[in-house]
Design an enzyme around this catalytic site. Structure first.
Site, short mmCIF file in Angstrom:
data_model
loop_
_atom_site.label_atom_id
_atom_site.label_comp_id
_atom_site.label_asym_id
_atom_site.label_seq_id
_atom_site.Cartn_x
_atom_site.Cartn_y
_atom_site.Cartn_z
N ASP A 35 29.15 30.06 34.99
CA ASP A 35 30.34 30.96 33.77
C ASP A 35 30.11 30.56 32.50
O ASP A 35 31.44 31.04 31.55
CB ASP A 35 31.64 30.76 34.38
N THR A 95 37.34 33.67 44.94
CA THR A 95 37.56 32.64 44.02
C THR A 95 39.23 33.22 44.94
O THR A 95 38.34 33.83 46.19
CB THR A 95 37.75 33.54 42.65
O1 DON Z 1 35.96 31.61 36.45
C1 DON Z 1 35.56 33.12 36.79
O2 DON Z 1 36.07 33.76 36.19
C2 DON Z 1 34.61 33.30 37.44
N1 DON Z 1 33.71 31.92 38.06
C3 DON Z 1 35.57 33.40 38.81
C4 DON Z 1 34.37 34.06 39.75
C5 DON Z 1 35.53 35.11 40.85
O3 DON Z 1 36.36 35.51 40.63
C6 DON Z 1 34.12 35.10 41.99
N2 DON Z 1 35.12 35.94 43.36
N3 DON Z 1 34.97 36.86 43.25
#
Ligand code: DON
Length: 567
Positions: free
Chosen positions: A420, A378
């Site tokens: 998620d 992310t």
């Molecule tokens: O929205 C979320 O919490 C996850 N999809 C975030 C994913 C994420 O941070 C992956 N990277 N480290």
């Protein structure tokens, strides 16, 4: 059998102790200092794009839009137009706002879509391939942000991304590694070979990568606005991709997608005002719960990353993450008890079972035992313009390179954000997080997130802009970075460099970077009943601090290629 188990534990013991002794490569102690304006992002080219826009007279939102599109090119593992994210805004007069451009479940999706006929979870279905993708929100989000806050012509904001995609850019070592690690999955999950991502002899630092299809898609967005993505050629390519790969996103999903402005979570912590993202992110709620849970403890005198401090923080974390699993989901579909959760008295009462001597086993807090898997894809960026407007954006495809699916002919990766959701009550997602009814799949619902883009005020003035990737560890990394500055009086870069640790209720372990705790602290924590598991890295925090003299200090995370740029 017994001998091999013993050997395994001996191996674990030695690899853990060795890592605790190891020190990370020395990062700079002080970050970039700028007089007026700054961008900190995961990639030097994207930070520069943002600063160029600021220097051309753009405001912080203009720069954020330009950085979002630039990251979709130069940071394809997480930067995106095929994913979603959240934006927190604070104007220089104190006005605050939040934009939710999180993906949604497709209309044809449903509660059991990742289960087989026996109601068992089908391996990898929610994390890889076409069905894993939620309806992308980024492009609509950028247009909504632009309509409300943009000042320069939109074409000027997206042009740097088009140029980077068309003219090519040079890979860093980390990016080359990321692409190399995913070559097989790109082949496996695509209906047409994504030639621009593939390289038989392997990518290396210094190689130039070109993204012609993506340049065309970005040009269509420049020319046709939102319809350049959700209609016309791009939509046709996306639907054809779905058809070939067994995905379910339909034209109606694209037509109906709308990013929404939401009321920020606002709460005070000591003399500071915390402004963060509300549900469908759990980030703002959980961050405020954590701060309220620890406010009555003298963390400052206990010291940074000592056993006493880590114990208090971990005990707060296990209680807050238990709440997260039960109470949080998309507020458009589920009645989230927001005000009950971000209530000082409630969070104090949750800590009544805390004892200074012993860890509270998570089973006494609630049930379930998932195991998290680390991915780092992310990305967060922070922007402050010369007029003092601030923007915090966290944006994602979820896992690295998302679903691994490239929309053929359009050159962008689709997210795997469906993971998620709670795909089955109590079943851990890729970050080991569990959930239930509040986060079950419903058509057009948004999946719960941990992303925590946050802005902090002190004495009614801008104080800090902060956020990070890291899945479930996002909330605790933001929590620690804030405490490092406010309580432990570190500068921005030092706060970002400092070793991180994390607890998420289930599994009942503290995940800790090798340099988070010294040997004595580890020993004391273990004696209290905590289990410590080493993780090489937690989070990539990119943050900006307003110094007492008004200048800005950037904190660019040395764990990645992250860079501050400013003037
Ligand atoms: O929205 C979320 O919490 C996850 N999809 C975030 C994913 C994420 O941070 C992956 N990277 N480290």
């Amino acid at each position: 059998m017994k001998t091999s188990l013993l050997l395994f534990f001996l191996f674990l013991f030695f690899s853990c102790t060795e890592k605790i002794a190891e020190q990370a490569v020395e990062p700079p102690a002080v970050g970039l200092i700028a007089d007026s304006a700054m961008v900190v992002s995961a990639h030097p080219l994207a930070s520069q794009v943002g600063v160029d826009i600021l220097q051309q007279g753009g405001n912080a939102v203009d720069a954020a839009i330009a950085v979002q599109f630039a990251l979709a090119v130069v940071y394809p593992g997480a930067g995106n137009i095929g994913g979603g994210g959240f934006m927190v805004i604070r104007e220089n007069d104190g006005f605050t706002d939040c934009l939710d451009f999180r993906e949604k479940a497709p209309l044809a999706g449903g509660r059991d879509m990742f289960l087989d006929e026996n109601k068992d979870v089908v391996d990898d279905l929610s994390t890889r391939g076409h069905l894993a993708a939620g309806v992308p929100g980024t492009v609509d989000g950028m247009f909504r942000a632009y309509e409300k806050y943009g000042s320069l012509p939109f074409s000027q904001l997206i042009q740097p991304a088009i140029d980077l995609a068309a003219k090519g850019f040079v890979l860093t070592e980390k990016e080359a590694e990321g692409l190399n690690e995913n070559q097989e999955e790109f082949m496996e999950h695509n209906t047409e070979k994504p030639a621009f991502l593939l390289k038989e002899e392997g990518w290396k630092a210094g190689d130039t990568i070109y993204m012609e299809d993506l340049a065309k898609t970005l040009t269509l967005i420049r020319e046709q606005g939102r319809d350049g993505f959700y209609g016309g050629e791009t939509a046709a390519n996306l639907l054809a991709e779905m058809e070939r790969g067994g995905g379910i996103i339909a034209q109606e999903d694209l037509d109906r997608y709308e990013a929404v402005f939401r009321e920020p979570i606002v709460a005070s912590y000591e003399d500071y005002k915390i402004i963060s993202m509300p549900p469908p992110s759990s980030g703002g709620v959980a961050l405020v719960q954590l701060l309220q849970s620890i406010e009555d403890f003298s963390i400052d005198t206990m010291g940074h990353n000592t056993a006493a401090t880590a114990h208090v923080m971990v005990e707060a974390e296990r209680r807050v993450y238990a709440d997260r699993a039960t109470h949080l989901g998309d507020p458009d579909f589920y009645a989230v008890p927001l005000h009950e959760l971000i209530n000082d008295a409630y969070n104090e009462s949750r800590m009544e079972s805390f004892t200074a001597e012993n860890a509270t086993p998570s089973d006494q807090v609630s049930a379930g035992d998932p195991a998290p898997v680390e991915t780092m894809e992310t990305t967060h960026f922070s922007v402050v313009d010369a007029r003092g407007n601030a923007v915090a954006v966290t944006t994602t495809l979820n896992g690295g390179y998302g679903s691994k699916v490239v929309v053929a002919g359009s050159g962008f990766l689709l997210n795997n954000e469906m993971d998620d959701f709670s795909i089955k009550p109590g079943f851990p997602n890729m970050f080991g997080l569990v959930g239930g009814e509040a986060n079950a799949i419903v058509p057009e619902k948004r999946m719960l997130s941990s992303m925590t883009p946050t802005i902090i005020e002190k004495d009614d003035k801008l104080f800090m802009v902060v956020g990070t990737p890291g899945g479930s560890t996002i909330i605790t990394s933001v929590f620690q970075t804030i405490l490092n500055v406010i309580v432990h009086e570190m500068g921005m870069q030092a706060a970002v460099n400092a070793g991180r640790f994390h607890h998420q209720w289930k599994p009942d372990s503290i995940f800790a970077e090798p340099h988070a705790f010294d040997e004595e602290t580890t020993r004391v924590l273990e004696k209290m009943g905590h289990t410590i598991v080493n993780r090489d890295e937690i989070g990539r925090v990119d943050a900006i601090l307003v110094l007492p003299d008004g200048r800005l200090e950037g904190g660019a995370d040395p764990r990645g290629d992250d860079r501050a740029a400013g003037y």
